[in-house]
Design an enzyme around this catalytic site. Structure first.
Site, PDB file in Angstrom:
ATOM      1  CE1 TYR A 152      -3.384   2.862   1.067  1.00 21.27           C
ATOM      2  CE2 TYR A 152      -1.839   3.289   2.869  1.00 21.27           C
ATOM      3  CZ  TYR A 152      -2.923   3.662   2.110  1.00 21.27           C
ATOM      4  OH  TYR A 152      -3.566   4.852   2.389  1.00 21.27           O
ATOM      5  CE  LYS A 156      -2.797   6.596  -0.943  1.00 22.46           C
ATOM      6  NZ  LYS A 156      -4.132   7.028  -1.483  1.00 22.46           N
TER       7      LYS A 156
HETATM    8  N1  LIG Z   1      -8.141   6.165   6.653  1.00 22.42           N
HETATM    9  C1  LIG Z   1      -6.959   6.650   6.988  1.00 22.42           C
HETATM   10  O1  LIG Z   1      -6.574   6.635   8.150  1.00 22.42           O
HETATM   11  C2  LIG Z   1      -6.069   7.264   5.926  1.00 22.42           C
HETATM   12  C3  LIG Z   1      -4.841   7.809   6.308  1.00 22.42           C
HETATM   13  C4  LIG Z   1      -4.038   8.391   5.329  1.00 22.42           C
HETATM   14  C5  LIG Z   1      -4.461   8.432   4.013  1.00 22.42           C
HETATM   15  N2  LIG Z   1      -5.660   7.886   3.666  1.00 22.42           N
HETATM   16  C6  LIG Z   1      -6.091   7.966   2.273  1.00 22.42           C
HETATM   17  O2  LIG Z   1      -7.330   8.641   2.274  1.00 22.42           O
HETATM   18  C7  LIG Z   1      -8.171   8.152   1.249  1.00 22.42           C
HETATM   19  C8  LIG Z   1      -9.535   7.824   1.801  1.00 22.42           C
HETATM   20  O3  LIG Z   1      -9.425   6.941   2.881  1.00 22.42           O
HETATM   21  P1  LIG Z   1     -10.732   6.294   3.527  1.00 22.42           P
HETATM   22  O4  LIG Z   1     -10.386   5.922   4.899  1.00 22.42           O
HETATM   23  O5  LIG Z   1     -11.925   7.135   3.267  1.00 22.42           O
HETATM   24  O6  LIG Z   1     -10.831   4.962   2.662  1.00 22.42           O
HETATM   25  P2  LIG Z   1     -12.066   4.069   2.303  1.00 22.42           P
HETATM   26  O7  LIG Z   1     -11.574   2.677   2.169  1.00 22.42           O
HETATM   27  O8  LIG Z   1     -13.226   4.334   3.209  1.00 22.42           O
HETATM   28  O9  LIG Z   1     -12.456   4.622   0.847  1.00 22.42           O
HETATM   29  C9  LIG Z   1     -11.812   4.226  -0.300  1.00 22.42           C
HETATM   30  C10 LIG Z   1     -12.867   4.046  -1.364  1.00 22.42           C
HETATM   31  O10 LIG Z   1     -12.214   3.681  -2.589  1.00 22.42           O
HETATM   32  C11 LIG Z   1     -13.077   2.789  -3.265  1.00 22.42           C
HETATM   33  N3  LIG Z   1     -12.359   1.978  -4.221  1.00 22.42           N
HETATM   34  C12 LIG Z   1     -11.468   0.983  -3.957  1.00 22.42           C
HETATM   35  N4  LIG Z   1     -11.088   0.403  -5.095  1.00 22.42           N
HETATM   36  C13 LIG Z   1     -11.724   1.057  -6.102  1.00 22.42           C
HETATM   37  C14 LIG Z   1     -11.750   0.905  -7.504  1.00 22.42           C
HETATM   38  N5  LIG Z   1     -11.024  -0.043  -8.099  1.00 22.42           N
HETATM   39  N6  LIG Z   1     -12.500   1.747  -8.227  1.00 22.42           N
HETATM   40  C15 LIG Z   1     -13.263   2.709  -7.633  1.00 22.42           C
HETATM   41  N7  LIG Z   1     -13.297   2.876  -6.298  1.00 22.42           N
HETATM   42  C16 LIG Z   1     -12.535   2.066  -5.541  1.00 22.42           C
HETATM   43  C17 LIG Z   1     -13.658   1.911  -2.155  1.00 22.42           C
HETATM   44  O11 LIG Z   1     -14.832   1.247  -2.576  1.00 22.42           O
HETATM   45  C18 LIG Z   1     -13.881   2.927  -1.057  1.00 22.42           C
HETATM   46  O12 LIG Z   1     -15.192   3.424  -1.081  1.00 22.42           O
HETATM   47  C19 LIG Z   1      -7.427   6.978   0.615  1.00 22.42           C
HETATM   48  O13 LIG Z   1      -6.807   7.416  -0.576  1.00 22.42           O
HETATM   49  C20 LIG Z   1      -6.365   6.621   1.620  1.00 22.42           C
HETATM   50  O14 LIG Z   1      -5.220   6.099   0.984  1.00 22.42           O
HETATM   51  C21 LIG Z   1      -6.466   7.305   4.595  1.00 22.42           C
END
Ligand SMILES: NC(=O)c1ccc[n+]([C@@H]2O[C@H](COP(=O)([O-])OP(=O)(O)OC[C@H]3O[C@@H](n4cnc5c(N)ncnc54)[C@H](O)[C@@H]3O)[C@@H](O)[C@H]2O)c1
Length: 392
Positions: A152, A156
């Site tokens: 991941y 990223k």
């Molecule tokens: N949650 C955290 O603590 C955190 C921390 C740092 C960065 N991030 C980044 O923030 C962003 C959002 O995080 P989140 O917690 O809301 O994640 P999340 O998993 O709730 O949301 C990600 C979404 O992407 C969608 N997705 C996955 N594969 C897909 C595909 N092939 N086509 C279309 N959609 C697809 C999923 O269905 C999901 O709804 C992400 O990019 C993540 O890398 C999250």
């Protein structure tokens, strides 16, 4: 929060059904922006009237293209990702396809469809690979690929790099150039969060949260979902002419700006739900071996039953090794100011959804879990001792 004005234009949010993407979509919709949510899954919550949802996979270019049909999209927020935590982290092929190939499709679609702005939701992990970082800033280089502890984080980083390198590339049909930036958030929290907190609460309910680990002085960071929404809106505005395109090609660390020990951060949730905060503290190295064993167990048994591993190695680093970053660049260039939040609203959210300690018989119910936990810990201890060259 003093919200910036956002013009009445159309934005597309990939990952728009996820926790953050949906929240961002609702916030922009409330400001009068036309919002298209694009995601492989439907949102769990009801979609507010006026927001358009398009179901599709960012790995398939034709499905991405279809999401842009009939709309003049002014900005794409590319939030979708895969493989962040738990068992998802152990699927390298899918992680690469979504995070790298999917991001390339989004860049290509922006160029083809003449979308002038792209904001990428990145992560602290693009810089962090388990090394101590105190008040790091955006001048820190990416790690060599082999030093990322998981797929991941590595993917990223590749995706972020590709997005930032696409800054200044030509849009088709002479529509100008694409401007891009990336936000690197800390761990996201807020009411209704579905990734980290339900897992922690399930460990509490199974009686598995019996110890903490690592140095009590180790510090990490978090960001409230609404601070992250605010940062994204500011970033999109900072890619415009009236802000001098200040964010063009730039990455920004964003957090609540309050480094805290990982376990202390969760204390109000643990105690607010009526559980006792553990008094046992284990060494980080032992937990690291414990994570190796749980990953190995998942590797062997995961094909039969795709269970949630208790902890992965990356999660041990993320929770037990100091890493926090300066907000100076985000403050200076985007005008970002983190608003104060605490975990009380999350305690209330979980209580309203039927969680919280209420049964005296919970101990008995989860005897099997306790046994499994002790067994894995003993095995980790043996592995740790033997790898440290001690005879046991
Ligand atoms: N949650 C955290 O603590 C955190 C921390 C740092 C960065 N991030 C980044 O923030 C962003 C959002 O995080 P989140 O917690 O809301 O994640 P999340 O998993 O709730 O949301 C990600 C979404 O992407 C969608 N997705 C996955 N594969 C897909 C595909 N092939 N086509 C279309 N959609 C697809 C999923 O269905 C999901 O709804 C992400 O990019 C993540 O890398 C999250």
């Amino acid at each position: 929060m003093d919200s910036p004005r956002f013009p009445k234009e159309t934005v597309l949010i990939t990952g728009g059904s996820g926790y953050f993407g949906f929240r961002l979509g609702c916030a922009l919709h409330q400001k009068g922006v036309h919002v298209i949510l694009f995601d492989i899954c439907s949102p769990a919550q009801a979609i507010p009237e006026g927001i358009k949802f398009v179901q599709g996979d960012i790995r398939r270019f034709c499905e991405v293209e279809a999401a842009f049909q009939d709309a003049e999209v002014a900005c794409v927020f590319h939030v979708a990702s895969y493989g962040m935590s738990g068992r998802e982290q152990l699927k390298p092929k899918l992680i690469k396809e979504v995070n790298v190939d999917g991001t390339d499709n989004i860049i290509r679609a922006c160029q083809q469809r003449g979308v002038p702005r792209l904001v990428y939701t990145s992560t602290f992990n693009v810089i962090f690979g388990g090394q101590v970082i105190k008040n790091g800033d955006e001048s820190l280089p990416y790690l060599p690929l082999h030093l990322y502890p998981d797929h991941y984080s590595r993917t990223k980083m590749i995706a972020e790099k590709n997005v930032l390198e696409a800054n200044g590339s030509a849009l088709e049909q002479g529509k100008g150039i694409l401007r891009t930036c990336a936000l690197r958030p800390a761990g996201i929290y807020g009411p209704g969060e579905q990734r980290h907190f339900p897992r922690i609460v399930s460990y509490l309910e199974k009686g598995l949260f019996k110890f903490v680990y690592g140095d009590p002085e180790s510090l990490v960071e978090f960001i409230h979902v609404d601070n992250l929404v605010h940062a994204h809106i500011l970033a999109a505005l900072a890619l415009k002419a009236d802000k001098g395109y200040v964010a063009s090609g730039q990455p920004y660390f964003v957090s609540d700006g309050k480094p805290v020990n990982n376990f202390e951060f969760f204390r109000p949730l643990v105690e607010g739900l009526g559980y006792t905060f553990p008094s046992i503290r284990l060494p980080l190295a032992l937990i690291f071996y414990f994570a190796i064993l749980t990953e190995l167990t998942h590797f062997i048994l995961g094909r039969l039953y795709n269970f949630q591993p208790f902890l992965t190695r990356t999660e041990v680093y993320k929770t037990g090794v100091t890493h926090y970053f300066s907000l100076e660049k985000a403050k200076k260039e985007l005008g970002y100011e983190a608003q104060p939040y605490d975990l009380q609203e999350m305690v209330e959210w979980f209580r309203a959804h039927g969680h919280g300690k209420n049964s005296e018989h919970e101990g008995l119910r989860y005897l099997l879990w306790d046994g499994l936990l002790v067994l894995l810990l003993v095995m980790s201890l043996l592995t740790w001792l033997s790898s440290a060259g001690l005879s046991v």
